[in-house]
Design a protein around this motif. Structure first.
Motif, PDB file in Angstrom:
ATOM      1  N   ASN A 125       0.900  -1.228  -0.193  1.00 21.63           N
ATOM      2  CA  ASN A 125      -0.138  -0.024  -0.170  1.00 21.63           C
ATOM      3  C   ASN A 125       0.754   1.141   0.093  1.00 21.63           C
ATOM      4  O   ASN A 125       1.930   1.321  -0.239  1.00 21.63           O
ATOM      5  N   GLY A 126       0.261   2.468   0.075  1.00 24.66           N
ATOM      6  CA  GLY A 126       1.020   3.681   0.232  1.00 24.66           C
ATOM      7  C   GLY A 126       2.001   3.713   1.349  1.00 24.66           C
ATOM      8  O   GLY A 126       3.094   4.333   0.869  1.00 24.66           O
ATOM      9  N   ASP A 127       2.037   3.253   2.771  1.00 27.67           N
ATOM     10  CA  ASP A 127       2.777   3.026   3.325  1.00 27.67           C
ATOM     11  C   ASP A 127       4.328   2.288   3.018  1.00 27.67           C
ATOM     12  O   ASP A 127       5.202   2.925   3.101  1.00 27.67           O
ATOM     13  N   TRP A 128       3.931   1.220   2.526  1.00 28.75           N
ATOM     14  CA  TRP A 128       5.005   0.425   1.758  1.00 28.75           C
ATOM     15  C   TRP A 128       5.797   1.200   0.491  1.00 28.75           C
ATOM     16  O   TRP A 128       6.887   1.078   0.619  1.00 28.75           O
ATOM     17  N   TRP A 129       5.019   1.718  -0.293  1.00 30.11           N
ATOM     18  CA  TRP A 129       5.529   2.460  -1.407  1.00 30.11           C
ATOM     19  C   TRP A 129       6.466   3.640  -0.779  1.00 30.11           C
ATOM     20  O   TRP A 129       7.429   3.830  -1.464  1.00 30.11           O
ATOM     21  N   LEU A 130       6.136   4.455   0.373  1.00 29.20           N
ATOM     22  CA  LEU A 130       6.979   5.629   0.691  1.00 29.20           C
ATOM     23  C   LEU A 130       8.162   4.823   1.395  1.00 29.20           C
ATOM     24  O   LEU A 130       9.184   5.616   1.712  1.00 29.20           O
ATOM     25  N   GLN A 131       8.291   3.538   1.820  1.00 30.81           N
ATOM     26  CA  GLN A 131       9.487   2.904   2.507  1.00 30.81           C
ATOM     27  C   GLN A 131      10.553   2.522   1.524  1.00 30.81           C
ATOM     28  O   GLN A 131      11.687   2.373   1.873  1.00 30.81           O
ATOM     29  N   VAL A 132      10.137   2.347   0.197  1.00 30.16           N
ATOM     30  CA  VAL A 132      10.779   1.691  -0.680  1.00 30.16           C
ATOM     31  C   VAL A 132      11.495   2.891  -1.766  1.00 30.16           C
ATOM     32  O   VAL A 132      10.939   4.056  -2.040  1.00 30.16           O
ATOM     33  N   GLY A 133      12.800   2.558  -2.424  1.00 27.26           N
ATOM     34  CA  GLY A 133      13.221   3.329  -3.270  1.00 27.26           C
ATOM     35  C   GLY A 133      12.759   3.328  -4.696  1.00 27.26           C
ATOM     36  O   GLY A 133      11.834   2.622  -4.934  1.00 27.26           O
ATOM     37  N   GLU A 134      13.070   4.276  -5.484  1.00 25.66           N
ATOM     38  CA  GLU A 134      12.530   4.640  -6.675  1.00 25.66           C
ATOM     39  C   GLU A 134      12.710   3.176  -7.770  1.00 25.66           C
ATOM     40  O   GLU A 134      11.826   3.019  -8.243  1.00 25.66           O
ATOM     41  N   ALA A 135      13.700   2.701  -7.601  1.00 28.54           N
ATOM     42  CA  ALA A 135      14.085   1.249  -8.568  1.00 28.54           C
ATOM     43  C   ALA A 135      13.074   0.294  -7.778  1.00 28.54           C
ATOM     44  O   ALA A 135      12.483  -0.363  -8.803  1.00 28.54           O
ATOM     45  N   GLU A 136      12.769   0.295  -6.609  1.00 30.98           N
ATOM     46  CA  GLU A 136      11.692  -0.803  -6.326  1.00 30.98           C
ATOM     47  C   GLU A 136      10.286  -0.549  -6.773  1.00 30.98           C
ATOM     48  O   GLU A 136       9.562  -1.371  -7.082  1.00 30.98           O
ATOM     49  N   GLN A 137       9.992   0.819  -6.663  1.00 29.80           N
ATOM     50  CA  GLN A 137       8.618   1.275  -7.148  1.00 29.80           C
ATOM     51  C   GLN A 137       8.380   1.126  -8.638  1.00 29.80           C
ATOM     52  O   GLN A 137       7.595   0.520  -8.975  1.00 29.80           O
ATOM     53  N   LEU A 138       9.635   1.305  -9.384  1.00 25.33           N
ATOM     54  CA  LEU A 138       9.420   1.129 -10.774  1.00 25.33           C
ATOM     55  C   LEU A 138       9.299  -0.479 -11.088  1.00 25.33           C
ATOM     56  O   LEU A 138       8.467  -0.744 -11.909  1.00 25.33           O
ATOM     57  N   GLY A 139       9.870  -1.336 -10.364  1.00 24.19           N
ATOM     58  CA  GLY A 139       9.865  -2.637 -10.486  1.00 24.19           C
ATOM     59  C   GLY A 139       8.594  -3.158 -10.211  1.00 24.19           C
ATOM     60  O   GLY A 139       7.963  -3.966 -10.872  1.00 24.19           O
ATOM     61  N   PHE A 140       7.844  -2.728  -9.316  1.00 22.66           N
ATOM     62  CA  PHE A 140       6.674  -2.979  -8.769  1.00 22.66           C
ATOM     63  C   PHE A 140       5.618  -2.622 -10.180  1.00 22.66           C
ATOM     64  O   PHE A 140       4.894  -3.358 -10.443  1.00 22.66           O
ATOM     65  N   VAL A 141       5.566  -1.488 -10.677  1.00 21.32           N
ATOM     66  CA  VAL A 141       4.827  -1.301 -11.694  1.00 21.32           C
ATOM     67  C   VAL A 141       5.050  -2.054 -13.034  1.00 21.32           C
ATOM     68  O   VAL A 141       4.276  -2.318 -13.512  1.00 21.32           O
ATOM     69  N   GLU A 142       6.357  -2.294 -13.106  1.00 18.81           N
ATOM     70  CA  GLU A 142       6.701  -3.174 -14.434  1.00 18.81           C
ATOM     71  C   GLU A 142       6.232  -4.667 -14.154  1.00 18.81           C
ATOM     72  O   GLU A 142       5.498  -5.199 -14.988  1.00 18.81           O
ATOM     73  N   GLY A 143       6.397  -5.333 -13.193  1.00 20.36           N
ATOM     74  CA  GLY A 143       5.918  -6.479 -12.593  1.00 20.36           C
ATOM     75  C   GLY A 143       4.434  -6.597 -12.637  1.00 20.36           C
ATOM     76  O   GLY A 143       3.476  -7.543 -13.477  1.00 20.36           O
ATOM     77  N   TYR A 144       3.734  -5.438 -12.275  1.00 23.91           N
ATOM     78  CA  TYR A 144       2.117  -5.587 -12.406  1.00 23.91           C
ATOM     79  C   TYR A 144       1.535  -5.231 -13.666  1.00 23.91           C
ATOM     80  O   TYR A 144       0.644  -5.995 -14.097  1.00 23.91           O
ATOM     81  N   LEU A 145       2.322  -4.388 -14.422  1.00 22.57           N
ATOM     82  CA  LEU A 145       1.737  -4.191 -15.698  1.00 22.57           C
ATOM     83  C   LEU A 145       2.286  -5.417 -16.871  1.00 22.57           C
ATOM     84  O   LEU A 145       1.402  -5.956 -17.488  1.00 22.57           O
ATOM     85  N   TRP A 146       3.219  -6.043 -16.457  1.00 19.33           N
ATOM     86  CA  TRP A 146       3.448  -7.490 -17.102  1.00 19.33           C
ATOM     87  C   TRP A 146       2.474  -8.302 -17.163  1.00 19.33           C
ATOM     88  O   TRP A 146       2.052  -9.006 -17.880  1.00 19.33           O
TER      89      TRP A 146
END
Length: 195
Positions: A125-146
């Motif tokens: 969720n948003g709390d998790w999102w704010l605790q991780v770096g940009e690379a991990e955020q980007l990876g999340f979006v890549e994985g979800y969209l894939w």
């Protein structure tokens, strides 16, 4: 000064003449294969984020079983598989995940077997999102969209933007909406689907 004025006139005159039409070539946006080569060439944070995003979508949107491991539980196994099977570099990360995942027989879970999540999208969720770096955020979006593009039957929502553009939009939303910090990242991403 006259020469300069003449040059400007010539440039304007040439641009005013009708030009033969040329076909417009638009380069297709390349999409990573998310295979062993991508795995080796990508930093740890982005790989971790990809696994979180893919598993979130595979579990809660595609309704597939066997993807509830956290990146911490599965990354070393995937890494080891690619290192010990160099001929499998073209094999998709999720296919490798299925090969290396522990598939225990169903049993009664005890209360001390670790943290369990009963809500959709787990802790992502948003709390998790704010605790991780940009690379991990980007990876999340890549994985979800894939996952949406390859694992969810059509028709599904369309996301024509780049993973980076969605990462920025999610980040802006989460930072501007602290009261919505419990909203899952997947729901926030859904806000930016094509209309």
């Amino acid at each position: 000064m006259r020469i300069f004025s003449c040059l400007i006139f010539l440039v304007l005159a040439i641009n005013a003449w009708p030009q033969p039409s040329r076909p417009v070539i638009v380069a297709a946006q390349s999409k990573p294969a998310f295979d062993g080569k991508w795995w080796v060439d990508t930093e740890l944070g982005e790989r971790s984020g990809f696994l979180n995003g893919a598993s979130d979508c595979l579990t809660w949107t595609a309704h597939k079983k066997g993807f509830s491991s956290t990146p911490e539980q599965i990354m070393d196994k995937i890494d080891k598989y690619y290192k010990t099977h160099p001929g499998s570099a073209s094999l998709n990360i999720i296919d490798v995940w299925q090969k290396v995942a522990d598939h225990p027989k169903a049993s009664m879970a005890t209360s001390d077997s670790g943290e369990t999540w009963k809500n959709a999208h787990w802790y992502l969720n948003g709390d998790w999102w704010l605790q991780v770096g940009e690379a991990e955020q980007l990876g999340f979006v890549e994985g979800y969209l894939w996952c949406l593009r390859t694992q969810v039957p059509a028709p599904t929502d369309s996301y024509s933007g780049s993973a980076s553009s969605y990462r920025r939009r999610i980040d802006s939303f989460v930072r501007a909406s602290p009261k919505q910090s419990k909203e899952s990242v997947a729901v926030t991403l859904y806000r930016y689907r094509d209309r």
